[in-house]
Enzyme design. Structure first.
Site, short mmCIF file in Angstrom:
data_model
loop_
_atom_site.label_atom_id
_atom_site.label_comp_id
_atom_site.label_asym_id
_atom_site.label_seq_id
_atom_site.Cartn_x
_atom_site.Cartn_y
_atom_site.Cartn_z
N ASP A 1 61.71 2.50 0.20
CA ASP A 1 60.26 3.22 -0.19
C ASP A 1 59.63 2.53 -1.36
OD1 ASP A 1 58.25 5.20 -0.22
OD2 ASP A 1 59.10 6.15 -1.89
N ASP B 1 56.53 3.83 -3.68
CA ASP B 1 55.87 4.69 -4.68
C ASP B 1 57.07 5.67 -4.98
OD1 ASP B 1 53.09 3.87 -4.52
OD2 ASP B 1 53.46 4.35 -2.58
N ASP C 1 62.87 8.53 -2.58
CA ASP C 1 63.02 9.40 -4.06
C ASP C 1 62.14 10.61 -3.72
OD1 ASP C 1 60.03 8.31 -3.56
OD2 ASP C 1 59.47 9.55 -5.46
#
Length: 333
Positions: free
Chosen positions: A7, A9, A170
Protein backbone atom coordinates in the site's frame (compact mmCIF):
# COMPACT_ATOMS: atom_id res chain seq x y z
CA UNK A 1 7.78 -15.70 -1.54
CA UNK A 2 8.68 -14.06 -4.85
CA UNK A 3 6.81 -10.75 -4.80
CA UNK A 4 5.62 -8.23 -2.24
CA UNK A 5 2.88 -5.67 -2.83
CA UNK A 6 2.73 -2.48 -0.78
CA UNK A 7 0.00 0.00 0.00
CA UNK A 8 1.20 3.61 -0.39
CA UNK A 9 -0.44 6.09 2.03
CA UNK A 10 0.39 5.21 5.63
CA UNK A 11 2.58 2.29 4.58
CA UNK A 12 5.36 3.66 2.38
CA UNK A 13 4.63 7.39 2.62
CA UNK A 14 3.35 9.71 5.34
CA UNK A 15 0.99 11.73 3.16
CA UNK A 16 -1.54 12.70 5.83
CA UNK A 17 -0.57 16.38 6.17
CA UNK A 18 -0.85 17.03 2.43
CA UNK A 19 -4.10 15.05 2.08
CA UNK A 20 -5.63 16.80 5.09
CA UNK A 21 -4.42 20.15 3.81
CA UNK A 22 -6.13 19.62 0.45
CA UNK A 23 -9.43 18.61 2.05
CA UNK A 24 -9.29 21.51 4.52
CA UNK A 25 -8.60 23.98 1.69
CA UNK A 26 -11.83 22.93 -0.01
CA UNK A 27 -13.81 22.97 3.23
CA UNK A 28 -12.55 26.45 4.13
CA UNK A 29 -13.21 27.80 0.64
CA UNK A 30 -16.89 26.85 0.98
CA UNK A 31 -17.29 27.93 4.60
CA UNK A 32 -17.36 24.46 6.11
CA UNK A 33 -15.54 23.50 9.34
CA UNK A 34 -12.04 22.13 8.86
CA UNK A 35 -10.50 19.15 10.69
CA UNK A 36 -7.19 18.71 12.50
CA UNK A 37 -4.78 16.66 10.39
CA UNK A 38 -4.93 13.81 12.92
CA UNK A 39 -8.65 13.39 12.25
CA UNK A 40 -7.91 12.33 8.69
CA UNK A 41 -6.27 9.13 9.93
CA UNK A 42 -9.66 7.45 10.13
CA UNK A 43 -10.97 9.03 6.92
CA UNK A 44 -8.34 7.83 4.44
CA UNK A 45 -7.98 4.43 2.85
CA UNK A 46 -11.00 4.02 0.57
CA UNK A 47 -10.20 6.47 -2.22
CA UNK A 48 -10.60 10.22 -2.70
CA UNK A 49 -14.38 10.39 -3.30
CA UNK A 50 -15.13 8.62 -0.02
CA UNK A 51 -12.49 10.72 1.74
CA UNK A 52 -14.19 13.97 0.70
CA UNK A 53 -17.58 12.70 1.80
CA UNK A 54 -16.18 11.83 5.20
CA UNK A 55 -14.58 15.27 5.50
CA UNK A 56 -17.69 17.22 4.51
CA UNK A 57 -20.43 17.95 7.07
CA UNK A 58 -23.01 15.17 7.16
CA UNK A 59 -25.77 17.64 6.31
CA UNK A 60 -23.98 18.67 3.12
CA UNK A 61 -23.56 15.05 2.02
CA UNK A 62 -27.20 14.31 2.82
CA UNK A 63 -28.45 17.31 0.84
CA UNK A 64 -26.38 16.57 -2.25
CA UNK A 65 -26.98 16.60 -5.10
CA UNK A 66 -24.44 14.11 -6.40
CA UNK A 67 -23.18 16.57 -8.99
CA UNK A 68 -22.20 19.04 -6.28
CA UNK A 69 -20.44 16.34 -4.24
CA UNK A 70 -18.56 15.25 -7.35
CA UNK A 71 -17.54 18.86 -8.01
CA UNK A 72 -16.23 19.27 -4.46
CA UNK A 73 -14.33 16.00 -4.78
CA UNK A 74 -12.73 17.12 -8.03
CA UNK A 75 -11.83 20.47 -6.46
CA UNK A 76 -10.08 18.67 -3.62
CA UNK A 77 -8.31 16.36 -6.03
CA UNK A 78 -7.02 19.28 -8.11
CA UNK A 79 -5.77 21.10 -5.02
CA UNK A 80 -4.02 17.96 -3.80
CA UNK A 81 -2.41 17.35 -7.19
CA UNK A 82 -1.05 20.90 -7.14
CA UNK A 83 0.33 20.45 -3.59
CA UNK A 84 1.17 16.77 -3.83
CA UNK A 85 4.38 16.53 -1.86
CA UNK A 86 4.78 19.62 0.29
CA UNK A 87 5.08 17.75 3.60
CA UNK A 88 4.96 14.16 2.38
CA UNK A 89 7.91 11.95 3.38
CA UNK A 90 8.78 8.29 3.41
CA UNK A 91 8.73 6.65 6.83
CA UNK A 92 12.13 6.38 8.54
CA UNK A 93 14.02 3.27 7.55
CA UNK A 94 11.71 2.26 4.71
CA UNK A 95 13.97 3.17 1.80
CA UNK A 96 16.73 1.02 3.27
CA UNK A 97 14.28 -1.82 4.00
CA UNK A 98 12.96 -1.80 0.43
CA UNK A 99 16.53 -1.82 -0.84
CA UNK A 100 17.30 -4.91 1.22
CA UNK A 101 14.21 -6.69 -0.12
CA UNK A 102 15.19 -5.73 -3.66
CA UNK A 103 18.76 -6.95 -3.13
CA UNK A 104 17.37 -10.25 -1.84
CA UNK A 105 15.68 -10.77 -5.21
CA UNK A 106 12.13 -9.97 -4.12
CA UNK A 107 9.98 -8.29 -6.76
CA UNK A 108 8.19 -5.19 -5.46
CA UNK A 109 4.96 -3.49 -6.46
CA UNK A 110 2.62 -0.76 -5.18
CA UNK A 111 -1.18 -0.86 -5.15
CA UNK A 112 -3.05 2.16 -3.78
CA UNK A 113 -6.58 3.56 -3.80
CA UNK A 114 -5.07 7.00 -4.43
CA UNK A 115 -5.76 8.23 -8.00
CA UNK A 116 -3.31 6.48 -10.29
CA UNK A 117 -1.67 9.60 -11.75
CA UNK A 118 -0.86 10.83 -8.24
CA UNK A 119 0.36 7.41 -7.13
CA UNK A 120 2.65 7.13 -10.12
CA UNK A 121 4.02 10.62 -9.46
CA UNK A 122 4.80 10.02 -5.77
CA UNK A 123 6.50 6.62 -5.97
CA UNK A 124 9.52 7.57 -8.15
CA UNK A 125 9.79 10.94 -6.40
CA UNK A 126 10.35 9.35 -2.99
CA UNK A 127 11.91 6.01 -4.00
CA UNK A 128 14.18 6.81 -6.96
CA UNK A 129 16.57 3.96 -6.21
CA UNK A 130 13.91 1.26 -5.82
CA UNK A 131 12.77 -0.79 -8.80
CA UNK A 132 9.03 -1.47 -8.65
CA UNK A 133 7.76 -3.98 -11.20
CA UNK A 134 4.30 -2.43 -11.16
CA UNK A 135 2.58 0.64 -9.69
CA UNK A 136 -1.19 1.01 -9.75
CA UNK A 137 -3.63 3.46 -8.22
CA UNK A 138 -7.35 4.10 -8.35
CA UNK A 139 -8.90 4.22 -11.84
CA UNK A 140 -12.45 4.67 -13.07
CA UNK A 141 -12.29 1.40 -15.03
CA UNK A 142 -11.21 -0.83 -12.14
CA UNK A 143 -12.56 -1.55 -8.64
CA UNK A 144 -10.78 -0.15 -5.60
CA UNK A 145 -9.43 -2.16 -2.69
CA UNK A 146 -10.57 -4.26 -0.87
CA UNK A 147 -11.68 -5.81 -4.16
CA UNK A 148 -8.77 -8.11 -5.09
CA UNK A 149 -9.19 -7.82 -8.87
CA UNK A 150 -6.38 -5.35 -9.56
CA UNK A 151 -3.99 -7.04 -7.13
CA UNK A 152 -4.47 -10.38 -8.85
CA UNK A 153 -4.15 -8.75 -12.28
CA UNK A 154 -0.85 -7.19 -11.24
CA UNK A 155 0.49 -10.51 -9.99
CA UNK A 156 -0.52 -12.15 -13.28
CA UNK A 157 1.15 -9.40 -15.33
CA UNK A 158 4.34 -9.94 -13.31
CA UNK A 159 4.17 -13.68 -13.95
CA UNK A 160 3.93 -14.47 -10.24
CA UNK A 161 1.40 -16.88 -8.77
CA UNK A 162 -0.75 -15.48 -5.91
CA UNK A 163 0.58 -18.09 -3.50
CA UNK A 164 4.06 -16.62 -4.03
CA UNK A 165 2.98 -13.09 -3.06
CA UNK A 166 2.44 -11.10 0.12
CA UNK A 167 0.75 -7.78 0.82
CA UNK A 168 1.88 -5.03 3.21
CA UNK A 169 -0.49 -2.32 4.43
CA UNK A 170 -1.52 -0.15 7.36
CA UNK A 171 -5.31 -0.43 7.45
CA UNK A 172 -8.29 -2.75 7.64
CA UNK A 173 -8.77 -2.14 3.90
CA UNK A 174 -5.40 -3.76 3.24
CA UNK A 175 -6.19 -6.70 5.53
CA UNK A 176 -9.44 -7.29 3.63
CA UNK A 177 -7.71 -6.90 0.25
CA UNK A 178 -5.11 -9.53 1.08
CA UNK A 179 -7.76 -11.81 2.55
CA UNK A 180 -9.94 -11.51 -0.56
CA UNK A 181 -6.94 -12.35 -2.74
CA UNK A 182 -5.92 -15.22 -0.41
CA UNK A 183 -2.55 -13.61 0.29
CA UNK A 184 -0.82 -13.23 3.66
CA UNK A 185 -1.07 -9.68 4.96
CA UNK A 186 1.74 -8.05 6.89
CA UNK A 187 0.25 -5.08 8.72
CA UNK A 188 2.19 -2.07 9.99
CA UNK A 189 1.12 0.27 12.78
CA UNK A 190 3.21 3.33 11.91
CA UNK A 191 0.56 4.69 9.52
CA UNK A 192 -3.09 5.60 9.85
CA UNK A 193 -4.37 2.80 12.10
CA UNK A 194 -3.38 1.75 15.60
CA UNK A 195 -2.37 -1.77 16.57
CA UNK A 196 -5.71 -2.12 18.39
CA UNK A 197 -7.67 -1.31 15.23
CA UNK A 198 -5.60 -3.72 13.17
CA UNK A 199 -6.03 -6.50 15.73
CA UNK A 200 -9.80 -5.89 15.79
CA UNK A 201 -9.88 -6.47 12.02
CA UNK A 202 -8.00 -9.75 12.25
CA UNK A 203 -4.39 -8.74 11.62
CA UNK A 204 -2.10 -11.74 12.01
CA UNK A 205 1.26 -9.96 11.68
CA UNK A 206 1.78 -6.37 12.88
CA UNK A 207 5.16 -4.64 12.62
CA UNK A 208 6.09 -1.47 14.48
CA UNK A 209 9.27 -0.69 12.53
CA UNK A 210 10.64 -1.49 9.05
CA UNK A 211 13.20 -3.76 10.70
CA UNK A 212 10.38 -5.78 12.29
CA UNK A 213 8.67 -5.93 8.91
CA UNK A 214 11.81 -7.34 7.30
CA UNK A 215 12.00 -10.07 9.94
CA UNK A 216 8.33 -10.91 9.42
CA UNK A 217 8.72 -11.11 5.64
CA UNK A 218 11.89 -13.19 5.85
CA UNK A 219 10.10 -15.57 8.23
CA UNK A 220 7.22 -16.09 5.80
CA UNK A 221 7.27 -19.49 4.18
CA UNK A 222 7.92 -21.52 7.32
CA UNK A 223 5.84 -24.68 7.17
CA UNK A 224 2.92 -24.51 9.60
CA UNK A 225 0.54 -27.22 10.75
CA UNK A 226 -1.90 -27.88 13.59
CA UNK A 227 -1.87 -30.93 15.87
CA UNK A 228 -4.85 -30.80 18.20
CA UNK A 229 -7.17 -32.86 20.38
CA UNK A 230 -10.10 -31.25 18.52
CA UNK A 231 -11.55 -32.95 15.47
CA UNK A 232 -9.85 -31.99 12.24
CA UNK A 233 -13.07 -30.82 10.56
CA UNK A 234 -13.74 -28.48 13.50
CA UNK A 235 -10.26 -27.00 13.21
CA UNK A 236 -10.61 -26.56 9.46
CA UNK A 237 -13.96 -24.82 9.91
CA UNK A 238 -12.45 -22.38 12.42
CA UNK A 239 -9.38 -21.68 10.29
CA UNK A 240 -11.45 -21.24 7.14
CA UNK A 241 -13.79 -18.85 8.93
CA UNK A 242 -10.82 -16.62 9.76
CA UNK A 243 -9.28 -17.09 6.29
CA UNK A 244 -6.22 -18.88 7.68
CA UNK A 245 -6.71 -22.36 6.23
CA UNK A 246 -4.57 -21.72 3.16
CA UNK A 247 -1.60 -20.90 5.42
CA UNK A 248 -1.51 -24.45 6.84
CA UNK A 249 0.28 -27.45 5.40
CA UNK A 250 -2.18 -29.82 7.06
CA UNK A 251 -4.28 -30.47 10.18
CA UNK A 252 -3.96 -33.50 12.45
CA UNK A 253 -7.07 -33.89 14.61
CA UNK A 254 -8.31 -36.27 17.26
CA UNK A 255 -9.65 -38.70 14.64
CA UNK A 256 -6.17 -39.12 13.13
CA UNK A 257 -4.44 -40.46 16.25
CA UNK A 258 -5.08 -43.31 18.67
CA UNK A 259 -3.34 -41.78 21.67
CA UNK A 260 -3.90 -38.16 22.71
CA UNK A 261 -1.25 -35.78 24.01
CA UNK A 262 1.08 -36.06 25.92
CA UNK A 263 1.60 -39.12 23.70
CA UNK A 264 3.78 -37.89 20.81
CA UNK A 265 1.94 -39.79 18.06
CA UNK A 266 0.38 -36.69 16.48
CA UNK A 267 3.65 -34.76 16.53
CA UNK A 268 5.53 -37.69 15.05
CA UNK A 269 2.96 -37.83 12.24
CA UNK A 270 3.56 -34.12 11.57
CA UNK A 271 7.30 -34.68 11.56
CA UNK A 272 6.98 -37.45 8.97
CA UNK A 273 4.64 -35.45 6.71
CA UNK A 274 6.93 -32.42 6.72
CA UNK A 275 10.07 -34.47 6.18
CA UNK A 276 11.84 -32.74 9.05
CA UNK A 277 14.11 -33.77 11.89
CA UNK A 278 12.95 -33.16 15.49
CA UNK A 279 15.51 -30.38 15.98
CA UNK A 280 14.08 -28.57 12.92
CA UNK A 281 10.59 -28.20 14.38
CA UNK A 282 9.09 -25.90 17.01
CA UNK A 283 5.86 -26.86 18.73
CA UNK A 284 3.76 -24.05 20.17
CA UNK A 285 1.14 -24.90 22.77
CA UNK A 286 -0.28 -23.64 26.06
CA UNK A 287 -0.79 -26.66 28.34
CA UNK A 288 1.36 -29.20 30.17
CA UNK A 289 -0.06 -31.82 27.79
CA UNK A 290 1.43 -29.87 24.88
CA UNK A 291 4.74 -29.54 26.73
CA UNK A 292 4.72 -33.26 27.51
CA UNK A 293 4.00 -34.25 23.91
CA UNK A 294 6.82 -32.00 22.66
CA UNK A 295 9.25 -33.44 25.19
CA UNK A 296 8.27 -37.00 24.36
CA UNK A 297 8.72 -36.35 20.65
CA UNK A 298 12.07 -34.63 21.12
CA UNK A 299 10.80 -31.26 19.87
CA UNK A 300 11.56 -27.80 21.18
CA UNK A 301 8.48 -26.41 22.92
CA UNK A 302 7.44 -22.76 22.88
CA UNK A 303 4.55 -22.26 25.25
CA UNK A 304 2.08 -19.42 25.47
CA UNK A 305 -1.38 -19.05 26.91
CA UNK A 306 -3.10 -19.42 30.26
CA UNK A 307 -0.98 -22.01 32.06
CA UNK A 308 1.28 -20.54 34.80
CA UNK A 309 4.91 -20.47 33.67
CA UNK A 310 6.02 -22.44 36.74
CA UNK A 311 4.00 -25.46 35.60
CA UNK A 312 6.37 -25.88 32.64
CA UNK A 313 9.56 -26.08 34.70
CA UNK A 314 9.99 -29.85 34.29
CA UNK A 315 9.67 -29.63 30.50
CA UNK A 316 12.45 -27.08 29.87
CA UNK A 317 10.77 -25.09 27.07
CA UNK A 318 13.02 -22.84 25.02
CA UNK A 319 10.68 -19.90 25.53
CA UNK A 320 7.43 -18.97 27.30
CA UNK A 321 5.53 -16.15 25.64
CA UNK A 322 2.79 -14.17 27.47
CA UNK A 323 0.82 -13.54 24.26
CA UNK A 324 0.83 -14.26 20.53
CA UNK A 325 2.42 -10.97 19.50
CA UNK A 326 5.35 -11.44 21.87
CA UNK A 327 5.64 -15.00 20.57
CA UNK A 328 5.76 -13.71 16.97
CA UNK A 329 8.47 -11.21 17.86
CA UNK A 330 10.49 -13.94 19.56
CA UNK A 331 10.14 -16.29 16.59
CA UNK A 332 11.11 -13.54 14.13
CA UNK A 333 14.11 -12.56 16.26
Amino acid sequence: MKACFFDLDGTLLDTLADIGGACNAVLAAHGYPVHPVSAYRRMVGNGFPILMRRALPESVVAQGPQERLDALTEEGRRYYAAHLSIRTTSYPGLVAALGRLQDAGLRLAVLSNKPEDLTCALVPLHFPGIRFDAVRGGRHDAPLKPDPTVLLQMAASMGVAPQDCAYVGDSEVDIATARNAHLPCFSVDWGTRTREVLEAHGAVSISHTPEELLRALHGHGVKTAIVSTKRGDTIQYIMERYHLLDQLEFVIGSEDVHAPKPDPQGLNMALERMGLKPEELLFCGDTVLDAGAAKNAGFCAVLNGTTPAGDFADFHPVHIAPDLFELRQWLEG
